[in-house]
Design an enzyme around this catalytic site. Sequence first.
Site, PDB file in Angstrom:
ATOM      1  N   HIS A   1       0.830  -1.220   0.000  1.00 17.57           N
ATOM      2  CA  HIS A   1       0.000   0.000   0.000  1.00 17.57           C
ATOM      3  C   HIS A   1       0.856   1.257   0.000  1.00 17.57           C
ATOM      4  O   HIS A   1       0.457   2.286  -0.522  1.00 17.57           O
ATOM      5  CB  HIS A   1      -0.901   0.038   1.243  1.00 17.57           C
ATOM      6  CG  HIS A   1      -1.777  -1.153   1.391  1.00 17.57           C
ATOM      7  ND1 HIS A   1      -2.761  -1.466   0.489  1.00 17.57           N
ATOM      8  CD2 HIS A   1      -1.809  -2.133   2.330  1.00 17.57           C
ATOM      9  CE1 HIS A   1      -3.384  -2.578   0.881  1.00 17.57           C
ATOM     10  NE2 HIS A   1      -2.813  -2.997   1.991  1.00 17.57           N
TER      11      HIS A   1
ATOM     12  N   HIS B   1       5.320   6.589   6.697  1.00 17.61           N
ATOM     13  CA  HIS B   1       5.028   6.146   5.334  1.00 17.61           C
ATOM     14  C   HIS B   1       4.643   7.370   4.525  1.00 17.61           C
ATOM     15  O   HIS B   1       4.481   8.457   5.080  1.00 17.61           O
ATOM     16  CB  HIS B   1       3.892   5.104   5.333  1.00 17.61           C
ATOM     17  CG  HIS B   1       2.631   5.668   5.870  1.00 17.61           C
ATOM     18  ND1 HIS B   1       2.278   5.595   7.207  1.00 17.61           N
ATOM     19  CD2 HIS B   1       1.654   6.388   5.270  1.00 17.61           C
ATOM     20  CE1 HIS B   1       1.142   6.226   7.395  1.00 17.61           C
ATOM     21  NE2 HIS B   1       0.735   6.725   6.234  1.00 17.61           N
TER      22      HIS B   1
ATOM     23  N   HIS C   1       2.380   9.109   0.923  1.00 18.87           N
ATOM     24  CA  HIS C   1       1.286   9.059  -0.061  1.00 18.87           C
ATOM     25  C   HIS C   1       1.687   9.970  -1.214  1.00 18.87           C
ATOM     26  O   HIS C   1       2.253  11.050  -0.972  1.00 18.87           O
ATOM     27  CB  HIS C   1      -0.019   9.574   0.558  1.00 18.87           C
ATOM     28  CG  HIS C   1      -0.461   8.813   1.774  1.00 18.87           C
ATOM     29  ND1 HIS C   1      -1.307   7.728   1.711  1.00 18.87           N
ATOM     30  CD2 HIS C   1      -0.145   8.971   3.092  1.00 18.87           C
ATOM     31  CE1 HIS C   1      -1.523   7.269   2.937  1.00 18.87           C
ATOM     32  NE2 HIS C   1      -0.816   8.000   3.800  1.00 18.87           N
TER      33      HIS C   1
ATOM     34  N   GLU D   1      -2.785  13.837   0.770  1.00 17.99           N
ATOM     35  CA  GLU D   1      -4.120  13.434   1.258  1.00 17.99           C
ATOM     36  C   GLU D   1      -4.880  14.658   1.758  1.00 17.99           C
ATOM     37  O   GLU D   1      -5.990  14.931   1.283  1.00 17.99           O
ATOM     38  CB  GLU D   1      -3.973  12.386   2.363  1.00 17.99           C
ATOM     39  CG  GLU D   1      -3.358  11.079   1.845  1.00 17.99           C
ATOM     40  CD  GLU D   1      -3.813   9.866   2.606  1.00 17.99           C
ATOM     41  OE1 GLU D   1      -3.605   9.802   3.833  1.00 17.99           O
ATOM     42  OE2 GLU D   1      -4.391   8.966   1.967  1.00 17.99           O
TER      43      GLU D   1
ATOM     44  N   HIS E   1       3.590  10.761   6.600  1.00 18.91           N
ATOM     45  CA  HIS E   1       2.881  10.532   7.857  1.00 18.91           C
ATOM     46  C   HIS E   1       3.779   9.796   8.834  1.00 18.91           C
ATOM     47  O   HIS E   1       4.374   8.774   8.478  1.00 18.91           O
ATOM     48  CB  HIS E   1       1.606   9.700   7.618  1.00 18.91           C
ATOM     49  CG  HIS E   1       0.552  10.466   6.906  1.00 18.91           C
ATOM     50  ND1 HIS E   1      -0.481   9.857   6.225  1.00 18.91           N
ATOM     51  CD2 HIS E   1       0.363  11.805   6.749  1.00 18.91           C
ATOM     52  CE1 HIS E   1      -1.262  10.767   5.701  1.00 18.91           C
ATOM     53  NE2 HIS E   1      -0.778  11.972   6.005  1.00 18.91           N
TER      54      HIS E   1
ATOM     55  N   THR F   1      -6.469   6.938   7.282  1.00 17.29           N
ATOM     56  CA  THR F   1      -6.929   7.240   5.922  1.00 17.29           C
ATOM     57  C   THR F   1      -6.931   5.975   5.052  1.00 17.29           C
ATOM     58  O   THR F   1      -7.171   6.046   3.845  1.00 17.29           O
ATOM     59  CB  THR F   1      -6.047   8.303   5.237  1.00 17.29           C
ATOM     60  OG1 THR F   1      -4.745   7.723   5.016  1.00 17.29           O
ATOM     61  CG2 THR F   1      -5.946   9.551   6.079  1.00 17.29           C
ATOM     62  N   THR F   2      -6.641   4.833   5.703  1.00 16.67           N
ATOM     63  CA  THR F   2      -6.759   3.560   4.992  1.00 16.67           C
ATOM     64  C   THR F   2      -7.668   2.649   5.820  1.00 16.67           C
ATOM     65  O   THR F   2      -7.831   2.872   7.022  1.00 16.67           O
ATOM     66  CB  THR F   2      -5.397   2.824   4.886  1.00 16.67           C
ATOM     67  OG1 THR F   2      -4.936   2.586   6.230  1.00 16.67           O
ATOM     68  CG2 THR F   2      -4.393   3.634   4.120  1.00 16.67           C
TER      69      THR F   2
HETATM   70  N1  LIG Z   1      -2.546   7.369   6.586  1.00 15.96           N
HETATM   71  S1  LIG Z   1      -2.533   6.542   7.944  1.00 15.96           S
HETATM   72  O1  LIG Z   1      -3.888   6.471   8.472  1.00 15.96           O
HETATM   73  O2  LIG Z   1      -1.566   7.137   8.845  1.00 15.96           O
HETATM   74  C1  LIG Z   1      -1.962   4.919   7.601  1.00 15.96           C
HETATM   75  C2  LIG Z   1      -1.742   4.481   6.312  1.00 15.96           C
HETATM   76  F1  LIG Z   1      -1.985   5.261   5.251  1.00 15.96           F
HETATM   77  C3  LIG Z   1      -1.225   3.210   6.059  1.00 15.96           C
HETATM   78  F2  LIG Z   1      -1.002   2.820   4.782  1.00 15.96           F
HETATM   79  C4  LIG Z   1      -0.928   2.363   7.093  1.00 15.96           C
HETATM   80  S2  LIG Z   1      -0.224   0.809   6.731  1.00 15.96           S
HETATM   81  O3  LIG Z   1       0.990   1.084   5.986  1.00 15.96           O
HETATM   82  O4  LIG Z   1      -0.031   0.080   7.925  1.00 15.96           O
HETATM   83  C5  LIG Z   1      -1.285  -0.102   5.648  1.00 15.96           C
HETATM   84  C6  LIG Z   1      -2.689  -0.086   6.138  1.00 15.96           C
HETATM   85  O5  LIG Z   1      -2.818  -0.558   7.414  1.00 15.96           O
HETATM   86  C7  LIG Z   1      -1.203   2.759   8.404  1.00 15.96           C
HETATM   87  N2  LIG Z   1      -0.941   1.838   9.381  1.00 15.96           N
HETATM   88  C8  LIG Z   1      -1.369   1.932  10.749  1.00 15.96           C
HETATM   89  C9  LIG Z   1      -2.861   1.748  10.895  1.00 15.96           C
HETATM   90  C10 LIG Z   1      -3.247   0.319  10.641  1.00 15.96           C
HETATM   91  C11 LIG Z   1      -2.607  -0.600  11.659  1.00 15.96           C
HETATM   92  C12 LIG Z   1      -1.194  -0.255  11.984  1.00 15.96           C
HETATM   93  C13 LIG Z   1      -0.383  -1.144  12.714  1.00 15.96           C
HETATM   94  C14 LIG Z   1       0.945  -0.838  13.002  1.00 15.96           C
HETATM   95  C15 LIG Z   1       1.494   0.361  12.540  1.00 15.96           C
HETATM   96  C16 LIG Z   1       0.730   1.256  11.807  1.00 15.96           C
HETATM   97  C17 LIG Z   1      -0.601   0.958  11.583  1.00 15.96           C
HETATM   98  C18 LIG Z   1      -1.697   4.054   8.645  1.00 15.96           C
HETATM   99  F3  LIG Z   1      -1.893   4.483   9.906  1.00 15.96           F
HETATM  100 ZN   LIG Z   2      -0.833   7.880   5.796  1.00 17.37          ZN
END
Ligand SMILES: NS(=O)(=O)c1c(F)c(F)c(S(=O)(=O)CCO)c(N[C@H]2CCCc3ccccc32)c1F
Ligand SMILES: [Zn+2]
Length: 263
Positions: free
Chosen positions: A66, A91, A93, A104, A117, A198-199
């Site tokens: 992703h 990570h 976007h 975003e 982020h 946001t995911t």
């Molecule tokens: N935009 S955003 O909302 O910040 C955002 C993302 F866009 C995003 F792609 C991720 S991901 O890469 O993990 C793939 C999708 O779960 C996360 N992960 C978080 C939330 C999900 C569970 C988890 C578990 C351990 C560490 C991080 C996270 C994410 F928070």
């Molecule tokens: Zn993000």
Amino acid sequence: ASKWSYVGPDGEENWPKKYPFCGGVFQSPIDFHNDVLQYDSTLTPIDLVGYNVSFPEHFTISNNGHSVKMHLPSSMHIRSLPFRYTASQLHLHWGNRNKPMGSEHRIGGRQFAAELHIVHYNSDKYPDMATAVDKADGLAVLAIFIDIGNFNPSFEKIFCHFNAVKFKDQKIQVPGFNVQELLPTQLDEYFRYEGSLTTPPCFPSVLWTVFRNPVKVSQEQLLALQTALYCSQENDSAPLEMTDNYRHVQEFDERRVSVSFRE
Ligand SMILES: NS(=O)(=O)c1c(F)c(F)c(S(=O)(=O)CCO)c(N[C@H]2CCCc3ccccc32)c1F
Ligand SMILES: [Zn+2]
């Protein structure tokens, strides 16, 4: 297995079918437009602890299909919030080479080239990210707009490894560096609101801090981000480019965004 994407039948329009919170309240990202902004003098500058990670400490960069993410040590945390929020991962976007805007959040409808982020969880109340992820006060994410400008040697410390994490599930260890170098200099100017991941699963568990001032990377660095990575695995017969991995802005009626700065 997380069966969702940014395009096609598993795209964001259909996320709520499998992930009900994605159709729920307090969804992110949003557009910061004037009639939702409210100056808040109690918003103090963001105070980061342990961001200067130095050798021999290492970060793990990975491609999860992703985004490209970098796992962060629990020695990194935010001090200036009501609870201690400990770093988990960062990570990005972004868009694609023909339509290069892929942030975003937006300011007055303006989308930036990309968005970084840095995800943290409330380590005062919860033992780990997995426990905190669906709690109302569980997460705090720092968001940094990325725009086009001069070559950025700090971002290059991540971008130079893209060929090692080209495909889903690939990972690599990289030498520690000062993560604060990725942030704008003015940590006192930001937007603040309560929103969501946001995911999928889109839990409404995120205290968002979106810095007002973008950081810059070069045109070539942005092109690398837009073209180096794939959502698919190395041996996949149908390679899928990792582009346009941003969610569109959500309806924001009846909600307010606090800002730490006066115009
Ligand atoms: N935009 S955003 O909302 O910040 C955002 C993302 F866009 C995003 F792609 C991720 S991901 O890469 O993990 C793939 C999708 O779960 C996360 N992960 C978080 C939330 C999900 C569970 C988890 C578990 C351990 C560490 C991080 C996270 C994410 F928070
Ligand atoms: Zn993000």
